[in-house]
Design a protein around this motif. Structure first.
Motif, mmCIF file in Angstrom:
data_model
loop_
_atom_site.group_PDB
_atom_site.id
_atom_site.type_symbol
_atom_site.label_atom_id
_atom_site.label_comp_id
_atom_site.label_asym_id
_atom_site.label_seq_id
_atom_site.Cartn_x
_atom_site.Cartn_y
_atom_site.Cartn_z
ATOM 1 N N ILE A 151 0.833 -1.212 0.000
ATOM 2 C CA ILE A 151 0.000 0.000 0.000
ATOM 3 C C ILE A 151 0.864 1.257 0.000
ATOM 4 N N GLY A 152 2.178 1.046 0.125
ATOM 5 C CA GLY A 152 3.098 2.167 0.063
ATOM 6 C C GLY A 152 4.523 1.709 0.265
ATOM 7 N N SER B 286 2.694 6.594 -0.855
ATOM 8 C CA SER B 286 1.509 5.756 -0.972
ATOM 9 C C SER B 286 1.316 5.280 -2.408
ATOM 10 N N CYS B 287 0.868 4.048 -2.563
ATOM 11 C CA CYS B 287 0.563 3.517 -3.895
ATOM 12 C C CYS B 287 -0.668 4.200 -4.488
ATOM 13 N N ASP B 288 -1.445 4.878 -3.646
ATOM 14 C CA ASP B 288 -2.567 5.678 -4.135
ATOM 15 C C ASP B 288 -2.142 7.104 -4.453
#
Length: 153
Positions: free
Chosen positions: A99-100, A111-113
């Motif tokens: 997720i990061g 962050s992967c977002d």
């Protein structure tokens, strides 16, 4: 500690609802992630998608952190960002999603977002046809046959 010992323990902790920060080993996720420099923050998720960086057990006791290239039914194609070849597993072999990442010794999570990871991912995955040349440029090496030899007379 060896990965075949450590990672099953990490997976059990993830199944218990924890997240895990895992030091990265290997060069398969270059150029963004580096061996023994960076760390991945892992979490179990309900759904995996193409483009996700995942911890997968591709053979019993052999784990990789690679990107999902394709999902067809239960078949998953993986490839490390620094790799040219694919690896394969089943959806059931995916253990967690990154997720990061903690990069370059920083304590701040990428962050992967986040925008940086999404832009990097979009470009890098589309550059696959020329990736071998980019990797050589970014991380040059001297092939064994070009290294000077020291002969004694």
């Amino acid at each position: 500690m060896r990965n075949d010992v450590l990672l099953p323990f990490v997976v059990e902790q993830l199944k218990a609802g924890h997240t895990a920060t895992l030091p990265l080993r290997g060069r398969s996720m270059r150029p963004f992630l580096e061996d023994e420099r960076d760390k991945a923050l892992l979490q179990i998720v309900d759904k995996y998608e193409e483009g996700d960086a995942v911890l997968a057990e591709i053979n019993k006791g052999h784990f990789v952190l690679h990107r999902i290239i394709k999902i067809e039914g239960t078949n998953v194609t993986l490839r490390g960002d620094g790799n040219l070849a694919n690896e394969y597993c089943q959806l059931a072999d995916l253990r967690a999603k990154a997720i990061g990442f903690y990069r370059k010794g920083r304590n701040t999570l990428d962050s992967c977002d986040g925008r940086k990871w999404r832009i990097y991912s979009w470009w890098w995955t589309r550059l696959y046809p020329i990736r071998r040349y980019l990797l050589f440029t970014l991380h040059p090496h001297i092939p064994q046959f070009l290294k000077p030899t020291h002969k004694s007379h």
